[in-house]
Scaffold this active site. Structure first.
Site, PDB file in Angstrom:
ATOM      1  CB  VAL A  76     -12.378  48.237  42.650  1.00  0.00           C
ATOM      2  CG1 VAL A  76     -12.476  48.667  44.162  1.00  0.00           C
ATOM      3  CG2 VAL A  76     -11.529  49.013  41.701  1.00  0.00           C
ATOM      4  CG  PHE A 136     -14.506  52.518  33.277  1.00  0.00           C
ATOM      5  CD1 PHE A 136     -13.568  53.141  34.337  1.00  0.00           C
ATOM      6  CD2 PHE A 136     -15.400  51.603  33.909  1.00  0.00           C
ATOM      7  CE1 PHE A 136     -13.934  52.871  35.732  1.00  0.00           C
ATOM      8  CE2 PHE A 136     -15.562  51.544  35.111  1.00  0.00           C
ATOM      9  CZ  PHE A 136     -14.808  52.264  36.067  1.00  0.00           C
ATOM     10  CG  HIS A 163     -10.102  50.686  50.090  1.00  0.00           C
ATOM     11  ND1 HIS A 163      -9.615  49.677  49.281  1.00  0.00           N
ATOM     12  CD2 HIS A 163      -9.118  51.668  50.153  1.00  0.00           C
ATOM     13  CE1 HIS A 163      -8.486  50.319  48.674  1.00  0.00           C
ATOM     14  NE2 HIS A 163      -8.090  51.406  49.185  1.00  0.00           N
ATOM     15  CB  THR A 210     -13.401  49.350  54.662  1.00  0.00           C
ATOM     16  OG1 THR A 210     -12.722  49.140  53.490  1.00  0.00           O
ATOM     17  CG2 THR A 210     -13.018  48.579  55.678  1.00  0.00           C
ATOM     18  NE  ARG A 253     -19.635  41.231  36.205  1.00  0.00           N
ATOM     19  CZ  ARG A 253     -20.401  40.255  36.765  1.00  0.00           C
ATOM     20  NH1 ARG A 253     -19.724  39.157  37.346  1.00  0.00           N
ATOM     21  NH2 ARG A 253     -21.676  40.587  37.316  1.00  0.00           N
TER      22      ARG A 253
END
Length: 153
Positions: free
Chosen positions: A75, A107, A82, A80, A121
């Site tokens: 992500v 995770f 979001h 925004t 990464r």
């Protein structure tokens, strides 16, 4: 670490930001193979995005087919809110699945400010976090084997 060769590892991958998630997947696969998990014991499933990881991980965990699940996503912060909703839902949801699943649920979602950070990464030639996510799953498998649920202290 024991690295049970009979372990069935589910790699659950979000397609959104697939340039990053596919590299993380490759890093995870490489690490699992290097640790002695046979290719036929590594299972890859896809979901549309990071938002979808918790419900899919929950379904996978309850299926009884996997000894551990690594949820892989990315992500990237935008302009925004979001980002906050998706990253928060993925984190909270996967945390809930991990606590109730009875198997390791890792995770493996990158939450970065920009695409450059995400690619750094996921770099397959460098510090690929996918390998670290897979390593965490194997380490947790060993811990769960050593300390089974409902066992005597």
């Amino acid at each position: 670490m024991k690295r049970a060769r009979s372990a069935r590892i589910g790699l659950l991958v979000a397609r959104f930001n697939n340039l990053v998630t596919e590299q993380l997947l490759e890093g995870a696969r490489i690490r699992l193979l290097a640790e002695g998990i046979p290719a036929n014991r590594i299972f890859v499933e896809y979901v549309p995005g990071a938002w979808d990881l918790p419900q899919a991980a929950g379904r996978m965990a309850s299926s009884g087919r996997y000894n551990a699940i690594v949820a892989i996503g990315c992500v990237i912060r935008g302009e925004t809110a979001h980002f906050d909703y998706v990253a928060g839902h993925a984190s909270d949801g996967l945390g809930q699945v991990a606590l109730s699943a009875g198997i390791p649920v890792v995770f493996g979602v990158l939450t970065t400010d920009n695409g450059q950070q995400a690619m750094a990464r996921a770099d397959t030639g460098g510090a690929n976090k996918g390998g670290e996510f897979a390593e965490a799953a194997l380490e947790l498998l060993d811990l769960f084997d050593t300390h089974p649920a409902g066992g005597q202290a």
